[in-house]
Scaffold this motif. Structure first.
Motif, PDB file in Angstrom:
ATOM      1  N   PRO A  46      -4.627 -27.021 -25.585  1.00  0.00           N
ATOM      2  CA  PRO A  46      -5.388 -26.215 -26.004  1.00  0.00           C
ATOM      3  C   PRO A  46      -6.503 -26.451 -25.290  1.00  0.00           C
ATOM      4  CG  PRO A  46      -5.960 -27.122 -27.679  1.00  0.00           C
ATOM      5  CD  PRO A  46      -4.645 -27.689 -26.469  1.00  0.00           C
ATOM      6  N   ASN A  47      -7.041 -25.055 -24.197  1.00  0.00           N
ATOM      7  CA  ASN A  47      -7.785 -24.969 -23.523  1.00  0.00           C
ATOM      8  C   ASN A  47      -9.278 -23.262 -24.627  1.00  0.00           C
ATOM      9  OD1 ASN A  47      -7.480 -26.716 -20.842  1.00  0.00           O
ATOM     10  ND2 ASN A  47      -6.473 -25.289 -20.772  1.00  0.00           N
ATOM     11  N   TYR A  48     -10.187 -24.034 -24.358  1.00  0.00           N
ATOM     12  CA  TYR A  48     -11.477 -22.895 -24.891  1.00  0.00           C
ATOM     13  C   TYR A  48     -12.665 -22.636 -24.445  1.00  0.00           C
ATOM     14  CZ  TYR A  48      -9.447 -25.631 -28.773  1.00  0.00           C
ATOM     15  OH  TYR A  48      -8.779 -27.025 -30.173  1.00  0.00           O
ATOM     16  N   PHE A  49     -12.525 -21.170 -24.662  1.00  0.00           N
ATOM     17  CA  PHE A  49     -13.131 -20.100 -23.576  1.00  0.00           C
ATOM     18  C   PHE A  49     -14.314 -19.714 -24.568  1.00  0.00           C
ATOM     19  CE2 PHE A  49      -9.496 -20.745 -21.883  1.00  0.00           C
ATOM     20  CZ  PHE A  49      -9.128 -21.261 -20.379  1.00  0.00           C
ATOM     21  N   ASP A  50     -14.937 -19.353 -23.941  1.00  0.00           N
ATOM     22  CA  ASP A  50     -16.347 -18.605 -24.443  1.00  0.00           C
ATOM     23  C   ASP A  50     -15.980 -16.852 -23.680  1.00  0.00           C
ATOM     24  OD1 ASP A  50     -17.483 -20.197 -26.240  1.00  0.00           O
ATOM     25  OD2 ASP A  50     -18.638 -21.151 -24.470  1.00  0.00           O
ATOM     26  N   VAL A  51     -16.123 -15.896 -25.420  1.00  0.00           N
ATOM     27  CA  VAL A  51     -16.223 -15.066 -24.564  1.00  0.00           C
ATOM     28  C   VAL A  51     -17.191 -13.796 -24.796  1.00  0.00           C
ATOM     29  CG1 VAL A  51     -15.037 -12.397 -24.485  1.00  0.00           C
ATOM     30  CG2 VAL A  51     -13.236 -14.629 -24.256  1.00  0.00           C
ATOM     31  N   THR A  52     -17.624 -12.833 -24.117  1.00  0.00           N
ATOM     32  CA  THR A  52     -18.235 -11.873 -24.453  1.00  0.00           C
ATOM     33  C   THR A  52     -18.220 -10.816 -23.815  1.00  0.00           C
ATOM     34  OG1 THR A  52     -20.955 -13.728 -23.831  1.00  0.00           O
ATOM     35  CG2 THR A  52     -21.556 -11.035 -23.880  1.00  0.00           C
ATOM     36  N   VAL A  53     -17.931  -9.764 -24.919  1.00  0.00           N
ATOM     37  CA  VAL A  53     -17.392  -8.568 -25.419  1.00  0.00           C
ATOM     38  C   VAL A  53     -18.701  -7.477 -25.780  1.00  0.00           C
ATOM     39  CG1 VAL A  53     -16.157  -7.128 -26.179  1.00  0.00           C
ATOM     40  CG2 VAL A  53     -15.845  -9.433 -26.152  1.00  0.00           C
ATOM     41  N   TRP A  54     -19.346  -6.713 -25.195  1.00  0.00           N
ATOM     42  CA  TRP A  54     -20.429  -5.436 -24.535  1.00  0.00           C
ATOM     43  C   TRP A  54     -20.844  -4.406 -25.781  1.00  0.00           C
ATOM     44  CZ3 TRP A  54     -25.485  -7.182 -23.658  1.00  0.00           C
ATOM     45  CH2 TRP A  54     -25.500  -9.021 -23.539  1.00  0.00           C
ATOM     46  N   GLY A  55     -21.305  -3.634 -26.409  1.00  0.00           N
ATOM     47  CA  GLY A  55     -21.369  -2.467 -26.461  1.00  0.00           C
ATOM     48  C   GLY A  55     -20.299  -2.204 -27.530  1.00  0.00           C
ATOM     49  N   ALA A  56     -20.371  -0.587 -27.677  1.00  0.00           N
ATOM     50  CA  ALA A  56     -18.988  -0.532 -28.767  1.00  0.00           C
ATOM     51  C   ALA A  56     -17.832  -1.009 -28.642  1.00  0.00           C
ATOM     52  CB  ALA A  56     -18.769   1.186 -28.831  1.00  0.00           C
ATOM     53  N   GLN A  57     -18.036  -2.053 -28.050  1.00  0.00           N
ATOM     54  CA  GLN A  57     -16.335  -3.169 -28.037  1.00  0.00           C
ATOM     55  C   GLN A  57     -16.531  -3.949 -28.686  1.00  0.00           C
ATOM     56  OE1 GLN A  57     -12.237  -3.555 -25.600  1.00  0.00           O
ATOM     57  NE2 GLN A  57     -14.508  -3.429 -24.119  1.00  0.00           N
ATOM     58  N   GLY A  58     -17.647  -4.630 -28.036  1.00  0.00           N
ATOM     59  CA  GLY A  58     -18.317  -5.690 -29.172  1.00  0.00           C
ATOM     60  C   GLY A  58     -17.616  -5.723 -30.406  1.00  0.00           C
ATOM     61  N   GLU A  59     -19.166  -4.027 -31.051  1.00  0.00           N
ATOM     62  CA  GLU A  59     -18.567  -3.946 -32.567  1.00  0.00           C
ATOM     63  C   GLU A  59     -17.082  -3.868 -32.717  1.00  0.00           C
ATOM     64  OE1 GLU A  59     -20.718   0.099 -32.582  1.00  0.00           O
ATOM     65  OE2 GLU A  59     -22.725  -1.281 -31.613  1.00  0.00           O
ATOM     66  N   ASN A  60     -16.542  -3.106 -32.562  1.00  0.00           N
ATOM     67  CA  ASN A  60     -15.483  -3.280 -33.285  1.00  0.00           C
ATOM     68  C   ASN A  60     -14.573  -4.526 -33.711  1.00  0.00           C
ATOM     69  OD1 ASN A  60     -15.352  -0.175 -32.797  1.00  0.00           O
ATOM     70  ND2 ASN A  60     -14.671   0.135 -31.323  1.00  0.00           N
ATOM     71  N   ALA A  61     -14.796  -5.382 -32.077  1.00  0.00           N
ATOM     72  CA  ALA A  61     -14.363  -6.566 -32.255  1.00  0.00           C
ATOM     73  C   ALA A  61     -15.083  -7.724 -33.433  1.00  0.00           C
ATOM     74  CB  ALA A  61     -14.357  -7.215 -30.648  1.00  0.00           C
ATOM     75  N   ALA A  62     -15.764  -7.849 -33.392  1.00  0.00           N
ATOM     76  CA  ALA A  62     -16.711  -7.840 -34.968  1.00  0.00           C
ATOM     77  C   ALA A  62     -15.990  -7.295 -36.062  1.00  0.00           C
ATOM     78  CB  ALA A  62     -17.834  -7.576 -34.503  1.00  0.00           C
ATOM     79  N   ARG A  63     -15.907  -5.931 -36.335  1.00  0.00           N
ATOM     80  CA  ARG A  63     -15.666  -5.533 -37.012  1.00  0.00           C
ATOM     81  C   ARG A  63     -14.027  -5.728 -37.068  1.00  0.00           C
ATOM     82  NH1 ARG A  63     -15.665   0.282 -35.652  1.00  0.00           N
ATOM     83  NH2 ARG A  63     -18.158  -0.382 -36.107  1.00  0.00           N
ATOM     84  N   PHE A  64     -13.268  -5.649 -37.028  1.00  0.00           N
ATOM     85  CA  PHE A  64     -11.412  -5.853 -36.808  1.00  0.00           C
ATOM     86  C   PHE A  64     -11.022  -7.395 -36.708  1.00  0.00           C
ATOM     87  CE2 PHE A  64     -12.357  -1.643 -35.516  1.00  0.00           C
ATOM     88  CZ  PHE A  64     -11.686  -0.990 -36.984  1.00  0.00           C
TER      89      PHE A  64
END
Length: 152
Positions: A46-64
């Motif tokens: 495996p390779n590990y990656f940090d991902v940043t998601v902005w705005g409403a899409q980030g809110e959805n990612a955190a929610r679901f």
């Protein structure tokens, strides 16, 4: 003629931790994800990656999304540098997501109705998008309708 730089990342992986959602003083939401993806070579390292998601899409990612859930990321690389508390210079390359596709079914990764499901690391057949089983029916075979003279 100078070559144009292309900065594009498309990959799939599994979340290694639950998403972290924060808000900037301006009110903009930012969600941090960490995913593990494999190289696809003979050895599944495996390779590990940090991902940043902005705005409403980030809110959805955190929610679901939650730890273990498979996702597909489409975005760009961003390099950053900072000075650590001990004075050493540090650097990292992050993925800034333009889109995050949730793979598999949420029930498969959150102890769904059956209660005994666990993260399998791949997209499940019970995904969020229903499968039209008609897509997998065999194609009709050319018969006596005069199609025999088609050269291919």
């Amino acid at each position: 003629m100078a070559a144009t730089n292309i900065n594009r990342v498309v990959m799939t992986g599994n979340l290694t931790a639950d998403p972290e959602l924060r808000s900037l003083p301006s009110g903009t939401s930012v969600c941090k994800l960490r995913i593990a993806g494999t190289t696809g070579e003979w050895e599944d390292k495996p390779n590990y990656f940090d991902v940043t998601v902005w705005g409403a899409q980030g809110e959805n990612a955190a929610r679901f999304l939650s730890k273990g859930r498979p996702v597909a990321i489409d975005g760009r690389l961003e390099w950053r540098e900072w000075e650590a508390q001990d004075g050493t210079k540090r650097q990292a390359t992050d993925i800034i997501a333009d889109s995050v596709q949730f793979l598999g079914s949420r029930d498969d990764y959150a102890g769904g109705p059956s209660g005994d499901r666990t993260a399998s690391g791949g997209a499940s057949q019970g995904g969020e998008v229903p499968i039209d089983e008609g897509d997998f029916q065999p194609a009709p075979v050319a018969g006596a309708s005069g199609d025999d003279d088609i050269p291919f």
